[in-house]
Design an enzyme around this catalytic site. Structure first.
Site, PDB file in Angstrom:
ATOM      1  N   TYR A  28      -1.703  -1.208  11.031  1.00  0.00           N
ATOM      2  CA  TYR A  28      -1.955  -1.960   9.355  1.00  0.00           C
ATOM      3  C   TYR A  28      -1.037  -1.347   8.608  1.00  0.00           C
ATOM      4  O   TYR A  28      -0.365  -2.210   8.089  1.00  0.00           O
ATOM      5  CB  TYR A  28      -3.438  -1.084   9.124  1.00  0.00           C
ATOM      6  N   PHE A  58      -2.573   2.502  -4.644  1.00  0.00           N
ATOM      7  CA  PHE A  58      -2.991   3.816  -4.220  1.00  0.00           C
ATOM      8  C   PHE A  58      -4.424   3.602  -3.727  1.00  0.00           C
ATOM      9  O   PHE A  58      -4.484   2.762  -2.750  1.00  0.00           O
ATOM     10  CB  PHE A  58      -2.530   4.859  -5.132  1.00  0.00           C
ATOM     11  N   SER A 113       1.003  -1.323  -0.096  1.00  0.00           N
ATOM     12  CA  SER A 113       0.058  -0.098   0.095  1.00  0.00           C
ATOM     13  C   SER A 113       0.851   1.322   0.080  1.00  0.00           C
ATOM     14  O   SER A 113       1.925   1.019   0.591  1.00  0.00           O
ATOM     15  CB  SER A 113      -0.920   0.077   1.121  1.00  0.00           C
ATOM     16  N   LYS A 141       2.224  -3.732   6.311  1.00  0.00           N
ATOM     17  CA  LYS A 141       2.582  -3.608   5.033  1.00  0.00           C
ATOM     18  C   LYS A 141       4.161  -3.175   4.951  1.00  0.00           C
ATOM     19  O   LYS A 141       4.721  -3.749   4.016  1.00  0.00           O
ATOM     20  CB  LYS A 141       1.779  -2.504   4.484  1.00  0.00           C
TER      21      LYS A 141
END
Ligand code: NAD
Ligand code: WQD
Length: 338
Positions: free
Chosen positions: A150, A179, A125, A154
């Site tokens: 979160y 995105f 992300s 990533k």
């Protein structure tokens, strides 16, 4: 060729399964239906005429992951979508996020290592960039300290893959930094199905317009942007799905320059919250009920991609306009509520 798609009944995964099937891949989906429904299988089959093999189990069960790879010993590649993705929830339940988003990743990589290698694509992300210092954002932009567990999953997920690939040359991996994915399949057979109150802008817009929500709250219009609202790179989910096929082919055809590569997936165009609202009103003919409220904590001001690397190296470019993506989201909302 058989491809494992974890989380393949989810929003992005289901659209990617369709594109993989269009390209002739045999797809096996693993999903525990924690954030999706079995009817998504019907949607996929309704589009492609092919029902993917589906195995329902929780990937947090290491023994089931091991059994899966023993049974499917001909998996050529894996696209790993399965994760928990609610930023706010991750702050309240960090251990759930570290277990689901990192523990599962380790189990899958362990199986790929045991197999002697495979192609592996990871859902990352743009959140790893935080508020980037320079715009548009290239893959060389520094990864910033995560603002949520979160986002940290990533960042750490990418590091786990990088470290694994460094000593396992037969595991060939690509991390795709999405995105803002939006929209729904043009067939209106697949789309986003947020459970509960949507956290993201576009499903909140369409649910407000359909009457499910009273009004949209715009989180601040006092940012240093042209119209004062935050700017994001909204990418049509079908374009995003096609990028996964391009990335997979790159790995399966051994065209990758190293066995761990990273690509930004966006349109390269930034759109403000008010511009997204205006796009929705243009394509739907609906007047959206919204009000300006205080800023949402943790929001970055602007994030949009430099897409040069994906365009030139993957040979992929996002095609849909914001209006086309918003139209598809509205058609889906009307279908789901009909
Ligand atoms: P989603 O929630 O729609 O899909 C995830 C799927 O994984 C769901 O079907 C869920 O049931 C399944 N799943 C979750 N945990 C599982 C487990 N332990 N075992 C088996 N199945 C499990 O999410 P999405 O929007 O399609 O996102 C897919 C991936 O892309 C996620 O990794 C997410 O973090 C990442 N991502 C999403 C966005 C976005 O805005 N949607 C942006 C950037 C990155
Ligand atoms: C977009 C813009 C909000 C809702 C998040 C996650 C990211 C990724 C994508 C998983 C922002 C504004 C929103 C609303 C609003 N998810 N907004 N009213 O925050 O860019 O990214 O989803 O990987 O990790 O952080 O997307 O859709 O939540 O917000 O004004 O009701 O819309 O302030 O400017 P975001 P978003």
């Amino acid at each position: 060729m058989k491809i494992l798609v974890t989380g393949g009944l989810g929003f992005i995964g289901s659209h990617t399964v369709v594109e993989l099937q269009h390209e002739g891949f045999e797809v096996v989906v693993v999903d525990n239906l924690s954030n999706s429904s079995i009817e998504v299988l019907d949607g996929i089959e309704g589009i492609t005429g092919k029902r993917p093999t589906f195995e329902e189990f929780d990937l947090r069960d290491k023994s089931k992951v091991q059994a899966f790879f023993q049974k499917h010993d001909d998996i050529a590649g894996a696209i790993h979508f399965a994760a928990s993705k609610a930023v706010g929830e991750s702050v309240q339940e960090p251990l759930l996020y570290y277990e689901n988003n990192l523990g599962v990743l380790v189990y899958i990589l362990q199986e790929l290592k045991k197999k002697g290698g495979a192609s592996f694509i990871f859902s990352s992300s743009c959140t790893v960039y935080g508020q980037a210092d320079e715009l548009p954002i290239t893959e060389a932009a520094p990864v910033k300290p995560a603002e949520s567990p979160y986002g940290n999953t990533k960042q750490v997920g990418e590091e786990i893959i990088r470290d694994t690939c460094r000593v396992n040359p037969d595991i060939k991996a690509i991390a795709l930094r999405y995105f803002n994915p939006i929209g729904a399949h043009p067939s209106v057979k697949l789309g986003e199905l947020p459970i509960g109150v949507p956290q993201n802008l576009v499903p909140f817009i369409t649910q407000t317009a359909i009457g499910l929500r009273k009004e949209l709250s715009v989180f601040g219009d006092d940012y240093p942007t042209p119209d004062g609202t935050c700017i994001r790179d909204y990418i049509y989910v079908v374009d995003l799905a096609k990028a996964h096929v391009a990335a997979l082919k790159r790995l399966l055809e051994d065209k990758n320059e190293s066995n761990y590569e990273v690509f930004n997936l966006g349109t390269g165009k930034g759109s403000s919250v008010l511009e997204v609202i205006q796009s929705f009103e243009r394509v739907s003919g609906e007047k959206l009920n919204y009000k300006i409220v205080d800023r949402r904590e943790g929001d970055v001001i602007q994030a949009y991609a430099d897409t040069t690397k994906a365009n030139e190296v993957l040979g992929w470019t996002a095609e849909a306009t914001l209006d086309e993506a918003m139209k598809s989201a509205w058609e889906w909302e009307k279908k789901v509520r009909s």
